[in-house]
Design a protein around this motif. Structure first.
Motif, PDB file in Angstrom:
ATOM      1  N   ASN A 524       0.826  -1.221   0.000  1.00  0.00           N
ATOM      2  CA  ASN A 524       0.000   0.000   0.000  1.00  0.00           C
ATOM      3  C   ASN A 524       0.854   1.261   0.000  1.00  0.00           C
ATOM      4  O   ASN A 524       0.523   2.252  -0.656  1.00  0.00           O
ATOM      5  CB  ASN A 524      -0.926   0.004   1.219  1.00  0.00           C
ATOM      6  N   PRO A 553      -5.781  -7.326  -1.299  1.00  0.00           N
ATOM      7  CA  PRO A 553      -5.869  -5.877  -1.083  1.00  0.00           C
ATOM      8  C   PRO A 553      -6.936  -5.506  -0.058  1.00  0.00           C
ATOM      9  O   PRO A 553      -7.834  -6.300   0.223  1.00  0.00           O
ATOM     10  CB  PRO A 553      -6.223  -5.336  -2.468  1.00  0.00           C
ATOM     11  N   THR A 557      -5.596   0.023  -0.209  1.00  0.00           N
ATOM     12  CA  THR A 557      -5.024  -0.279  -1.530  1.00  0.00           C
ATOM     13  C   THR A 557      -5.799   0.444  -2.626  1.00  0.00           C
ATOM     14  O   THR A 557      -5.206   1.075  -3.518  1.00  0.00           O
ATOM     15  CB  THR A 557      -5.064  -1.800  -1.810  1.00  0.00           C
TER      16      THR A 557
END
Length: 750
Positions: A524, A553, A557
């Protein structure tokens, strides 16, 4: 005469048995029963009083221990040592030190205790000074205390030097060195030292098993466990807890079932393993089968019910407890606080006859987590004895409540500050966007001789990231390399973010590539860094690689990916990504995701679509935040839509009435449209709402230092320097731009 002697002998035996009963009840956590036995004793000797002091202290009732100690007319050296040991057991090192200073006589154990006191505080130099004052240099206890102190802090060279200089070594000396290696996770050195040990006892084996468990190497831990010549309950509990901690509940239960004899600690460990795995029914079943339960057994089950949200069952078990000591009451209070039942917790707290520092801290922490800082401070003032946890809790609480002036006051009033105190203050500055103050505190911390840890470095890097202070960030990077925290994932992720936010994307990539086990935060940080710097293709490439490597994710993200689309003007890709987030990854969109969409559509000139998204949020009960209305306001300014801008600004000012930048943005829009009356209205509104309370400031890195400049700050005004710079710029502009006189240009502009 013989009858009298027999009577005295029987009385002595009876007192001895009662003393043993007090000690046993104390070990089981049954303090009230121990108090009852103590109170009913017709004859008490000094051992009786010392035993009761120890029971109080080891069960967290340090005030009761001190009260009993003070009542003793005649004290022996054991009384003093027991009280000092009690303070150390409760992490009250200042009180332990104060008592040591007034001791009439000291033995080797007294010196070992006070040396341990200073090593626990991290004051190794002071501990060494005391060590050289010890009268009996042949006593191993003081040597062992110094070795353990050095080893625990990772000063292996000093520990080994002292170990080699010892005139006489015992098993504790060897195990102290070994514990230093294992507790610091250096299992290579630990295994080497362990192999070279001429003699080993069960403690040595247990330390090695625990060391491998701590680093997650269960295979090596199990191999060593199977080789222990005579494993004890500690060996079994260590291995059992290792399985439980890493989610191997079946292996833990198999080990538990094969134990030839199980004490209450083994039962408690297995019950705790089930609870950690959220198998409350299995935990309760095992609890009911226990041949003997102690206070830990009951509190473990209560905590288990709280953990799965079964408050009624927790209360039922609590009411069934045959004895409720402070630990049980504190556990119940903590469970209520975790479930936001602050008033119920307060009621139980108020009913308690005696409270230890842990109980006070739990209640204060509950208030701070709920934002009730006035109640927390009232309780803090009432505390008879405060430890560093009490002070640190208040610092963190005020920081979370945005009251940094009060957090600073608490910090300044502390007599003894530890690493957590400094980190709480620095993190508080970061949380409240006072990044310069965070860096100043980090510098002050070093000047006062406190070594930063991974949390300190992460906070410092976060401050550098938000200030775009690249040079300071690089200096921190160098310190991290020297301190040995470079492999800490928390620190590495902060480095990635810092370099990315400072525009050094390649350095961020390099740190990421050098990370052995990148986690979701690592990915991220990299994706957000790409987005921030306009590298949309790289952000999507990293996203695909992340998925390929099996990392799932989260909402953060997609905030980074949507932001990348917004900066690159990829409207269709952004909308498809938003749809994929919901349908393919089952992530419910937050206001931040909608904010990115609004910004994306606004940049593309699709204001109506952006506004429809905002309206659609209301139907889904998603509350728009300041970032979303700010995005819409910014888009309106670009597209010169004053009417929609006024609507967005109204909502924005409701959320942030004191943020001057919002008023200025709206004022500038009206000015660009030539609506000067509206400009004046906004300016008046800004003054009325207090939007000009905080002056704006800028900063710049000069000579590896950050210089801040506040508007209208008389201390920063240097008219003579301003005149010199203006003349220099005027001359340069005339030469380069063929402008005869800068004054004429200014007149044209005006």
């Amino acid at each position: 005469m013989k009858h009298m002697l027999r009577s005295i002998g029987e009385q002595g035996k009876h007192v001895f048995n009662q003393n043993q009963q007090i000690i046993h009840l104390g070990r089981m956590g049954r303090v009230e029963e121990a108090v009852k036995v103590f109170s009913l004793m017709n004859q008490k000797n000094l051992v009786t009083f010392n035993s009761m002091i120890s029971v109080f202290a080891k069960n967290g009732r340090i005030n009761d221990a001190r009260e009993l100690f003070d009542k003793l007319v005649r004290r022996n050296i054991v009384s003093w040592n027991t009280m000092i040991s009690g303070y150390l057991h409760n992490n009250m090192v200042e009180e332990a030190n104060a008592l040591f200073d007034v001791m009439p006589n000291r033995d080797n154990y007294s010196w070992a205790l006070i040396i341990t006191c200073y090593t626990q505080m991290g004051k190794l130099e002071k501990a060494r000074e005391l060590f050289y004052l010890v009268p009996d240099k042949l006593d191993t206890a003081c040597w062992n205390a110094m070795i353990a102190g050095y080893a625990k802090k990772g000063h292996f060279d000093d520990a080994k030097k002292m170990f080699d200089q010892m005139p006489v070594k015992d098993m504790v000396s060897y195990n102290s060195m070994l514990a230093g290696y294992t507790q610091n996770g250096d299992m290579h050195l630990a295994l080497q030292f362990f192999t070279e040990m001429a003699e080993k006892n069960v403690v040595s084996w247990n330390l090695m098993v625990a060391g491998f468990v701590d680093i997650g190497d269960l295979i090596s831990a199990w191999r060593l466990f199977e080789k222990i010549p005579n494993p004890n309950a500690v060996s079994q509990v260590t291995m059992l807890c290792g399985f439980a901690r890493h989610g191997k509940i079946k292996e833990a239960r198999k080990l538990f079932d094969t134990m030839p004899s199980k004490n209450v600690v083994c039962w408690n460990a297995m019950i705790a393993a089930y609870i950690q795995d959220s198998q409350i029914d299995e935990a309760v079943k095992l609890f009911m089968e226990m041949p003997e339960k102690d206070c830990v057994s009951w509190t473990t089950i209560i905590n288990g019910y709280f953990r799965v949200g079964k408050l009624d069952e927790a209360l039922e078990v609590y009411n069934q407890m045959p004895y409720k000591d402070i630990a049980a009451q504190t556990a119940f209070i903590s469970g209520l606080l975790q479930n936001k039942k602050i008033d119920e917790a307060k009621e139980i707290f108020s009913q308690m006859g005696t409270r230890d520092v842990i109980c006070w801290n739990s209640m204060i922490s509950g208030y701070t987590q709920c934002g009730r800082m006035d109640d927390a401070f009232d309780l803090f003032k009432q505390m008879p004895i405060k430890n560093t946890v009490s002070w640190n809790t208040m610092i963190s609480g005020y920081a979370q409540a945005g009251q940094m002036d009060k957090a600073i006051k608490i910090f300044q009033d502390m007599r003894e500050k530890n690493i957590v105190s400094w980190n709480s203050l620095i993190a508080g500055f970061i949380q409240n966007s006072l990044h310069l103050e965070a860096l100043k505190s980090l510098v002050s911390m070093g000047q006062e001789g406190n070594k930063p840890n991974q949390s300190t470095f992460a906070c410092g890097l976060s401050a550098c990231a938000n200030l775009a202070a690249l040079q300071v960030g690089k200096q921190l990077h160098e310190h991290i390399l020297k301190s040995g925290y470079i492999n800490d994932l928390f620190v590495r992720n902060s480095l990635i973010s810092m370099y990315a936010k400072c525009g050094r994307v390649h350095r961020a990539e390099q740190v990421f590539r050098d990370t052995d086990h990148a986690d979701l935060v690592s990915w991220n940080s990299l994706i957000s860094g790409y987005a921030l710097n306009g590298y949309a293709k790289e952000a999507f490439k990293a996203f695909k690689q992340m998925l390929a490597e099996g990392t799932t994710p989260d909402d953060v993200t997609f905030i980074g990916l949507l932001s990348a689309c917004s900066h690159a003007g990829l409207a269709d890709e952004g909308l498809n990504l938003f749809k994929s987030m919901i349908e393919d990854f089952a992530i419910e969109p937050l206001a931040e995701h909608y904010s990115c969409l609004v910004d994306l559509l606004g940049r593309m000139g699709k204001l109506e679509e952006a506004f429809e998204i905002v309206r659609g949020m209301k139907k889904k009960n998603i509350k728009a935040n300041a970032g979303l209305w700010g995005s819409l306001l910014g888009a309106c300014r670009v597209q010169k839509n004053v009417e929609l801008a006024r609507f967005a600004a109204k909502r924005l000012l409701e959320l942030e009435p004191h943020n001057a930048s919002n008023y200025i943005a709206l004022s500038n829009m009206h000015a660009e449209a030539g609506k000067w009356e509206e400009v004046e209205k906004v300016r008046v509104l800004m003054r009325d709402k207090g939007g000009e309370k905080l002056p704006g400031y800028s900063w710049i890195e000069v000579g590896n230092q950050i210089q801040s400049f506040v508007s209208d700050d008389p201390s920063k005004l240097r008219p003579e320097n301003v005149q010199i710079v203006l003349k220099s710029l005027s001359t340069h502009m005339r030469d380069k731009c063929d402008i005869p006189d800068i004054k004429l240009l200014l007149l044209d502009i005006l």
